[in-house]
Motif scaffolding. Sequence first.
Motif, PDB file in Angstrom:
ATOM      1  N   ARG A 797       0.885  -1.304  -0.030  1.00  0.00           N
ATOM      2  CA  ARG A 797       0.064  -0.018  -0.154  1.00  0.00           C
ATOM      3  C   ARG A 797       0.791   1.343  -0.173  1.00  0.00           C
ATOM      4  O   ARG A 797       0.705   2.114  -0.634  1.00  0.00           O
ATOM      5  CB  ARG A 797      -1.054   0.005   1.194  1.00  0.00           C
ATOM      6  N   GLU A 798       1.783   1.553   0.839  1.00  0.00           N
ATOM      7  CA  GLU A 798       2.582   2.590   0.911  1.00  0.00           C
ATOM      8  C   GLU A 798       3.557   2.760  -0.324  1.00  0.00           C
ATOM      9  O   GLU A 798       3.862   3.832  -0.699  1.00  0.00           O
ATOM     10  CB  GLU A 798       3.528   2.370   2.219  1.00  0.00           C
ATOM     11  N   SER A 799       3.983   1.737  -0.998  1.00  0.00           N
ATOM     12  CA  SER A 799       4.748   1.531  -2.166  1.00  0.00           C
ATOM     13  C   SER A 799       3.985   2.192  -3.212  1.00  0.00           C
ATOM     14  O   SER A 799       4.324   3.197  -4.113  1.00  0.00           O
ATOM     15  CB  SER A 799       5.109   0.295  -2.675  1.00  0.00           C
ATOM     16  N   ILE A 800       2.785   1.925  -3.377  1.00  0.00           N
ATOM     17  CA  ILE A 800       1.804   2.510  -4.644  1.00  0.00           C
ATOM     18  C   ILE A 800       1.596   4.202  -4.100  1.00  0.00           C
ATOM     19  O   ILE A 800       1.649   5.123  -4.992  1.00  0.00           O
ATOM     20  CB  ILE A 800       0.397   1.983  -4.609  1.00  0.00           C
ATOM     21  N   SER A 801       1.293   4.472  -2.749  1.00  0.00           N
ATOM     22  CA  SER A 801       1.010   5.938  -2.333  1.00  0.00           C
ATOM     23  C   SER A 801       2.260   6.662  -2.417  1.00  0.00           C
ATOM     24  O   SER A 801       1.980   7.981  -2.722  1.00  0.00           O
ATOM     25  CB  SER A 801       0.464   5.876  -1.095  1.00  0.00           C
ATOM     26  N   THR A 802       3.378   6.274  -2.171  1.00  0.00           N
ATOM     27  CA  THR A 802       4.578   6.992  -2.210  1.00  0.00           C
ATOM     28  C   THR A 802       5.303   7.088  -3.813  1.00  0.00           C
ATOM     29  O   THR A 802       6.135   7.822  -3.837  1.00  0.00           O
ATOM     30  CB  THR A 802       5.603   6.560  -1.080  1.00  0.00           C
ATOM     31  N   GLY A 803       4.876   6.248  -4.383  1.00  0.00           N
ATOM     32  CA  GLY A 803       5.525   6.224  -5.797  1.00  0.00           C
ATOM     33  C   GLY A 803       6.847   5.758  -5.734  1.00  0.00           C
ATOM     34  O   GLY A 803       7.890   6.052  -6.647  1.00  0.00           O
ATOM     35  N   LYS A 852      12.262   9.031  -0.153  1.00  0.00           N
ATOM     36  CA  LYS A 852      12.686  10.438  -0.194  1.00  0.00           C
ATOM     37  C   LYS A 852      12.227  10.900   1.098  1.00  0.00           C
ATOM     38  O   LYS A 852      11.298  10.611   1.846  1.00  0.00           O
ATOM     39  CB  LYS A 852      12.081  11.355  -1.528  1.00  0.00           C
ATOM     40  N   ILE A 853      12.839  12.055   1.376  1.00  0.00           N
ATOM     41  CA  ILE A 853      13.076  12.522   2.880  1.00  0.00           C
ATOM     42  C   ILE A 853      11.687  12.862   3.284  1.00  0.00           C
ATOM     43  O   ILE A 853      10.973  12.858   4.635  1.00  0.00           O
ATOM     44  CB  ILE A 853      13.882  13.666   2.977  1.00  0.00           C
ATOM     45  N   SER A 854      10.637  13.583   2.076  1.00  0.00           N
ATOM     46  CA  SER A 854       9.385  13.925   2.569  1.00  0.00           C
ATOM     47  C   SER A 854       8.164  12.918   2.999  1.00  0.00           C
ATOM     48  O   SER A 854       7.622  13.188   3.958  1.00  0.00           O
ATOM     49  CB  SER A 854       8.787  14.504   1.281  1.00  0.00           C
ATOM     50  N   VAL A 855       8.452  11.906   2.822  1.00  0.00           N
ATOM     51  CA  VAL A 855       7.720  10.580   3.135  1.00  0.00           C
ATOM     52  C   VAL A 855       8.246   9.805   4.017  1.00  0.00           C
ATOM     53  O   VAL A 855       7.751   8.728   4.695  1.00  0.00           O
ATOM     54  CB  VAL A 855       7.193   9.910   1.775  1.00  0.00           C
ATOM     55  N   GLN A 858       6.776  10.110   7.688  1.00  0.00           N
ATOM     56  CA  GLN A 858       5.388   9.397   7.980  1.00  0.00           C
ATOM     57  C   GLN A 858       5.721   7.641   7.773  1.00  0.00           C
ATOM     58  O   GLN A 858       4.739   7.015   8.561  1.00  0.00           O
ATOM     59  CB  GLN A 858       4.732   9.928   6.549  1.00  0.00           C
ATOM     60  N   LEU A 859       6.595   7.273   7.192  1.00  0.00           N
ATOM     61  CA  LEU A 859       6.392   5.904   6.931  1.00  0.00           C
ATOM     62  C   LEU A 859       7.257   5.303   8.225  1.00  0.00           C
ATOM     63  O   LEU A 859       6.611   4.142   8.624  1.00  0.00           O
ATOM     64  CB  LEU A 859       7.340   5.448   5.574  1.00  0.00           C
ATOM     65  N   GLN A 860       8.186   6.083   8.660  1.00  0.00           N
ATOM     66  CA  GLN A 860       8.505   5.380  10.298  1.00  0.00           C
ATOM     67  C   GLN A 860       7.610   5.226  10.964  1.00  0.00           C
ATOM     68  O   GLN A 860       7.537   4.479  11.835  1.00  0.00           O
ATOM     69  CB  GLN A 860       9.850   6.431  10.500  1.00  0.00           C
TER      70      GLN A 860
END
Length: 871
Positions: A797-803, A852-855, A858-860
């Motif tokens: 899910r996170e892979s799709i949302s973060t690109g 990338k640093i922006s996401v 949030q992922l952590q």
Amino acid sequence: MADNRRRRRENDEDSDSDNEIPPSSPQPLGRAAYDTVSSPIGAPDSDLLENPEGEDDEIQDDPDLDELEEQMNEVDLMGDDMYGDYEADPERDRYDETHVDDAEQQELSLADRRRIDAQLNQRDRLLKDGAYMDDDDAADATQLDEMGLPIQRRRRRRQYEDVDADDDLLDDMEIDPLTEELTLESLSNVKANSYAEWITQPNVSRTIARELKSFLLEYTDETGRSVYGARIRTLGETNSESLEVNYRHLAESKAILALFLAKCPSEMLKIFDLVAMEATELHYPDYARIHSEIHVRISDFPTIHSLRELREANLNTLVRVTGVVTRRTGVFPQLKYVKFNCLKCGSILGPFFQDSNEEIRISFCTNCRSKGPFTVNGEKTVYRNYQRITLQEAPGTVPAGRLPRHREVILLADLVDISKPGEEVEVTGIYKNNYDGNLNAKNGFPVFATILEANSIKRREGNALNDDEEGLDVFSWTEEEEREFRKMSRDRGIIDKIISSMAPSIFGHRDIKTAIACSLFGGVPKNVNGKHAIRGDINILLLGDPGTAKSQILKYAEKTAHRAVFTTGQGASAVGLTASVRKDPITKEWTLEGGALVLADKGICLIDEFDKMNDQDRTSIHEAMEQQSISISKAGIVTSLQARCSILAAANPNGGRYNSTLPLAQNVNLTEPILSRFDVLCVVRDFVDEESDERLAAFVVDSHIRSHPENDPDELDRQRGEDGDAMKDDGNEDEGYEHLTARQRRLQRQRKKEEEVSPIPQELLIKYIHYARTKILPKLHQMDMNKVSRVYADLRRESISTGSFPITVRHLESILRIAESFAKMRLSEFVSSWDLDRAIKVVVDSFVDAQKISVRRQLQRSFAIYTLGHH
């Protein structure tokens, strides 16, 4: 006349006793003539100057004691009154009762009489070659051996024979020198022009065989167990035809045989092979039905040469060389013993021993005397396996600015196919010269090519850290080490110790060291219904800024892994990585040559500068990274090669430095198919942090000081000892070190420093990794499958949302493989939930760090439930 002679002889005896001259001393000429006792007026008598008894002959040599006694007691039996001896004389015709032993000796029984008669008959049979028994033999017959039989001696030479000095040496020799049994000490007294001539003498070869057999049967280790008895039993259990003998064992117990083996290996190994067969037949009486002969393989030969050091002095001796196998031929049957059929009379001729220098030809039939034709009898001719390999100097041993040299090595019998191209091997063999017509045509007639006939080959895999170890295999372990492995595995912090021991000279990078440890231990390969293979090897990509020790970590993995092949992206092509088709220069056939991935089968392949590879070359390893095989269809060759290896690649990002504001796909020039084949992505960033930079600098400086080549420990000892003495004088000596010497203090400090740097010694770690890879196959049992499925769903899910780079089923398998590798580190038979949690943390951290640093923050937070609490 007879009375005069007798009187003269009595006077001589009186004069001898008066002058006290021993009878064995040579008497002066005409001594009796000047004797004042025998000549009252002191003048020589004309009668006494005569020498009727032949005394001049007696003066020439030292008289024999028996001869003198005989002359002193002799009586002239041929005089005028000789018949008077046969007249009756009542006083003398009786035995002296004092010398008769009737009271002491009893009459022999019939059984004793027969036994003594049998002994006497046996003695007569032994002595019948001497034609007759003289008085000397009768005197010597009282000397009996342990069987109760008389010892035969050579008949003593008479005084009238010419006695030479050489004959005196042979006086007491009982048997022929060619059939004499020698002792081990007498073997060192070489009585021939060369060692080879001495060893080929029948009695010497018999003695050598006897001593070698006692060595194989009697040599024991420190605990008193037979070394070669156990090896012979193992040989029989595996139906092998090679028995490994340690040269140092032979040198310790029978040094002269070790010298002969080094100087004349061809002759000694022939004897050794026969003796090994005899020793094996003691354990397995019918072993000759399995193998007609057993080959003794010499290991641990003390002197190691490089190929460029071999000279004329090494010809026909035992040498030990190291090198890399660059080429090998197929396996051919070589004639060993040839038999011929005569086509005219049908008789079989032979066997003839086939030498390696020239072909055996026969000119006529011994049965029908015809001159042929002859054909080789294929059934009764004995063959042996034959293979040639080319050995080239290892790249690290070539002097600066020189090209590596190579040498042909011949492999016979069961040595064929023991090594393959690309492996570093150590060959112990016989350095021989070989007739080569091409060399003679170019350089003139008396030039010969040299070859090495291998006796034993050991693969040199990894880094041989322990030079004192028998043989070359640093990965073999003893029972004591196995017990130590089990004891280590019960330590609760063993995984942390292993990770800390990875690349101890490199500071920090714990996530990379964890990934390297997982890759070295590996997972468990699986095969579903024999049709679908799932790899167990773990592929890792190191991506990061320059100067972050990526290449050093790869070099460490090369030294530590059981089998490793190192290559760089710019210097590797598609065929260099997979396989190439080339024409063999000898047989003119198309042959396959394996590339780096094939040579690293069941090992690890290290690719530096992975991003510098061409796209066409990089796509060639797609199949090898997942299916672990390489398919070839070139030049009429359609085949598939095994490439079951882990791939550890290092790459630099675009533009030189990693840009945290961009996703991973834009930072590196790698396509998604190849990124998805890596189980772990380690992104290494060079952050500026004052505290960590200071610790890094202190670590590097300390490493340089500790590893300096001219850092003399003895000099440091002396300095520290002087300092210690000064401290003692001042009365400030530390009480805890009072009972330790300077050397012990230094060793204690060094051990503490090593423990700080590497908790597990590197030698032990190498063996531990190989033991875990070989022996331990953990099972997935009672696992929390829901947790794995939740993690996989969240990652997708996170892979799709973060690109970010796509998460596939391969990453789900990666979690299981890494969990199995953590179980291997503990030498556990089952994968625990704790191993699974650690594996999830590795995969999640790998995924989060690549964002990338922006996401990333949030992922952590999203994956904190999987990563917190599992260190």
